[in-house]
Scaffold this active site. Sequence first.
Site, mmCIF file in Angstrom:
data_model
loop_
_atom_site.group_PDB
_atom_site.id
_atom_site.type_symbol
_atom_site.label_atom_id
_atom_site.label_comp_id
_atom_site.label_asym_id
_atom_site.label_seq_id
_atom_site.Cartn_x
_atom_site.Cartn_y
_atom_site.Cartn_z
ATOM 1 N N ASP A 84 7.153 -12.129 11.158
ATOM 2 C CA ASP A 84 8.219 -11.345 11.773
ATOM 3 C C ASP A 84 7.826 -9.879 11.775
ATOM 4 O O ASP A 84 7.093 -9.428 10.892
ATOM 5 C CB ASP A 84 9.553 -11.526 11.040
ATOM 6 C CG ASP A 84 10.686 -10.951 11.893
ATOM 7 O OD1 ASP A 84 11.034 -11.584 12.903
ATOM 8 O OD2 ASP A 84 11.171 -9.851 11.581
HETATM 9 N N1 LIG Z 1 2.058 -8.645 23.859
HETATM 10 C C1 LIG Z 1 2.470 -7.814 22.848
HETATM 11 N N2 LIG Z 1 3.468 -8.243 22.017
HETATM 12 C C2 LIG Z 1 3.833 -7.392 21.029
HETATM 13 C C3 LIG Z 1 3.249 -6.127 20.837
HETATM 14 N N3 LIG Z 1 3.863 -5.544 19.760
HETATM 15 C C4 LIG Z 1 4.783 -6.427 19.299
HETATM 16 N N4 LIG Z 1 4.753 -7.542 20.070
HETATM 17 C C5 LIG Z 1 5.600 -8.755 19.961
HETATM 18 O O1 LIG Z 1 6.926 -8.381 19.642
HETATM 19 C C6 LIG Z 1 7.545 -9.515 19.032
HETATM 20 C C7 LIG Z 1 8.209 -9.062 17.752
HETATM 21 O O2 LIG Z 1 9.384 -9.807 17.594
HETATM 22 P P1 LIG Z 1 9.522 -10.991 16.489
HETATM 23 O O3 LIG Z 1 10.971 -11.220 16.269
HETATM 24 O O4 LIG Z 1 8.648 -10.705 15.316
HETATM 25 O O5 LIG Z 1 8.865 -12.262 17.193
HETATM 26 P P2 LIG Z 1 9.420 -13.145 18.405
HETATM 27 O O6 LIG Z 1 8.790 -12.680 19.668
HETATM 28 O O7 LIG Z 1 10.904 -13.218 18.373
HETATM 29 O O8 LIG Z 1 8.779 -14.561 18.098
HETATM 30 P P3 LIG Z 1 9.045 -15.458 16.778
HETATM 31 O O9 LIG Z 1 7.799 -15.351 15.958
HETATM 32 O O10 LIG Z 1 9.299 -16.827 17.334
HETATM 33 O O11 LIG Z 1 10.258 -14.832 16.094
HETATM 34 C C8 LIG Z 1 6.454 -10.531 18.742
HETATM 35 O O12 LIG Z 1 6.460 -11.538 19.728
HETATM 36 C C9 LIG Z 1 5.196 -9.686 18.824
HETATM 37 O O13 LIG Z 1 4.074 -10.473 19.166
HETATM 38 C C10 LIG Z 1 2.204 -5.714 21.737
HETATM 39 O O14 LIG Z 1 1.653 -4.608 21.655
HETATM 40 N N5 LIG Z 1 1.844 -6.597 22.707
#
Ligand SMILES: Nc1nc2c(ncn2[C@@H]2O[C@H](COP(=O)(O)OP(=O)(O)OP(=O)(O)O)[C@@H](O)[C@H]2O)c(=O)[nH]1
Length: 207
Positions: A84
Amino acid sequence: MSAGAFQAGDPPLVLASASSARRAVMEAAGLRFEALAAAVDEAAIKESARAEGIPAADAAMMLAEAKARRIAARRPEALVIGCDQILVLEDRWFDKPASPAEARAHLEALRGRTHRLVTAVLCWRGGQRVWQHVATPRLTMRPVSDAFLDAYLALEAEAVTSTVGAYRLEGPGIHLFDALEGEQASILGLPLLPLLGFLRQHGVLLR
Ligand SMILES: Nc1nc2c(ncn2[C@@H]2O[C@H](COP(=O)(O)OP(=O)(O)OP(=O)(O)O)[C@@H](O)[C@H]2O)c(=O)[nH]1
């Protein structure tokens, strides 16, 4: 490189995430794994952590564990990776923007300042947490102009709602920054170097 070239056969790896960026990081490293999204009420967990004054790193770890445990119940034989990421600017926590308009508001708050991406990862196996790590990359955003933001948001469109900072560093988002501190994989949401170190130590990857 065929996936799994460095991997022993057992245990199977499962990434408890819906994040395409996390999947891409694991795939680029040639890991053989299954990705399963964990249905966890992240907002509720984050809200109660905030209310109890729990630090962002602990809140992110709680969320990572909730996702890993949820998936481990379906894949008891696997080593499950949960992650996360919480964006922190001074004492404010940012979630993924719900719309391009909210993305613009986020970027207007972040521009000209340095924010942290508090990024938790843990491994869960045999009903317990076997490893954990928190990476905290720091990103210094340029004081971008309104005209730049207009152009950036027009280019990125809906993509800005899929990431916690409303940017894809591996894409046009790189234009937003003056300086980055920390592993790129951690910025994308998965501290890969520490994870690979654990997987080698745990006998999952060849040394
Ligand atoms: N493509 C990309 N994604 C990013 C970047 N910085 C952060 N993220 C994404 O932002 C999201 C952060 O939100 P989280 O709640 O941790 O993850 P999520 O997308 O909800 O996915 P889960 O792991 O299923 O919770 C993640 O999917 C990270 O991969 C970036 O520079 N590029």
